[in-house]
Design a protein around this motif. Structure first.
Motif, mmCIF file in Angstrom:
data_model
loop_
_atom_site.group_PDB
_atom_site.id
_atom_site.type_symbol
_atom_site.label_atom_id
_atom_site.label_comp_id
_atom_site.label_asym_id
_atom_site.label_seq_id
_atom_site.Cartn_x
_atom_site.Cartn_y
_atom_site.Cartn_z
ATOM 1 N N ARG A 1 0.218 -2.741 -3.967
ATOM 2 C CA ARG A 1 -0.949 -1.759 -3.988
ATOM 3 C C ARG A 1 -0.356 -0.595 -4.461
ATOM 4 O O ARG A 1 -1.034 -0.012 -5.466
ATOM 5 N N THR A 2 0.677 -0.186 -4.473
ATOM 6 C CA THR A 2 1.269 1.030 -4.628
ATOM 7 C C THR A 2 1.922 0.994 -6.057
ATOM 8 O O THR A 2 1.208 2.048 -6.749
ATOM 9 N N SER B 1 -10.801 -0.689 -10.887
ATOM 10 C CA SER B 1 -10.713 -2.046 -10.309
ATOM 11 C C SER B 1 -12.015 -2.733 -10.407
ATOM 12 O O SER B 1 -11.828 -3.816 -9.969
ATOM 13 N N THR C 1 -2.001 1.171 -7.855
ATOM 14 C CA THR C 1 -2.541 2.514 -8.063
ATOM 15 C C THR C 1 -1.962 3.673 -8.779
ATOM 16 O O THR C 1 -2.553 4.320 -9.315
#
Ligand code: HEC
Length: 91
Positions: free
Chosen positions: A27-28, A40, A31
């Protein structure tokens, strides 16, 4: 003795992490790197082009390549796992 126990425990955790995909890492990374060209929304769009895990993995590799991030295979796997968990939901 206590130090040894803590060391043993953290080694166990590290070993476990290297086997299971790390969704938070994925996720990091996503992002911080992947929203320059598309949002997204594309992942859940009706016209999305990715229809299985192999294609998802190939697409992430291609976007990593065009971005020049040169992620390790583990990072690619984490981002694929994150995208699948949150958006694609392939079995
Ligand atoms: C240089 C611009 C660019 C960046 C940065 C980029 N992408 Fe893409 N990505 C694209 C384009 C263009 C497409 C659509 C290609 C198509 O429609 O065939 C795409 C499509 C995708 C798709 C497929 C969506 C579908 O149709 O289901 C995924 C998944 C994806 N990107 C993931 C990523 C990830 C992960 C990153 C970060 C490493 C990333 N992208 C960064 C340009 C980019």
């Amino acid at each position: 003795m206590k130090t040894l126990l803590i060391l043993a425990a953290s080694l166990t955790i590290m070993t476990f992490n290297s086997q299971a995909a790390d969704l938070d890492n994925g996720r990091t990374l996503h992002t911080n790197n992947c929203l320059a060209c598309h949002t997204s929304n594309m992942y859940t769009s009706k016209t999305r082009k990715v229809h299985d895990l192999a294609a998802l993995s190939a697409r992430v590799k291609r976007c990593d390549f065009s971005l020049g991030t040169q992620w390790f295979d583990e990072d690619i796997a984490d981002v694929v796992a994150y995208l699948n968990h949150d958006y694609y939901k392939f079995k």
